[in-house]
Write a protein that holds these residues in place. Structure first.
Motif: not given
Length: 105
Positions: A44-45, A48-49, A51-52, A76-77, A79, A81, A83
């Motif tokens: 997940k690191k 892009k986001d 935390d999503s 995940a989000k 480009w 934004w 999900k």
């Protein structure tokens, strides 16, 4: 399709540490959420986001040569934004090491 190199995602294990395998499912798949142990946090690191990230499920199949095909589905989000549902595939051995590249679909 995006490519990630396994060395960029999961840190290599210490080759001097002896490891006794109790079986792929016991060693590599989390009893808590069914994810591939240690992979989600490092993967997940790269998003892009980060935390999503939401783990949905992880499936695997056993290969005759003793390796395993692993497929993780997550949200995940993107480009824009919003999900989206994504899939990551890779190959692993019985020591939970990733063999080759990680494919993101």
């Amino acid at each position: 399709v995006s490519w990630f190199f396994a060395d960029d995602i999961v840190p290599p294990s210490d080759p001097n540490t002896p490891r006794v395998s109790r079986g792929f499912h016991v060693d590599c798949i989390s009893d808590w959420d069914g994810s591939f142990n240690g992979f989600n946090a490092s993967f997940k690191k790269k998003l892009k986001d980060p935390d999503s990230f939401e783990h949905v499920e992880t499936k695997y199949s056993n290969n005759p040569d003793g390796t395993h095909n692993v497929m993780m589905t997550y949200r995940a989000k993107n480009w824009f934004w919003a999900k989206d549902l994504w899939v990551v595939t890779f190959k692993s051995d019985n020591t939970c090491s990733i063999i080759g590249d990680v494919l993101m679909h």
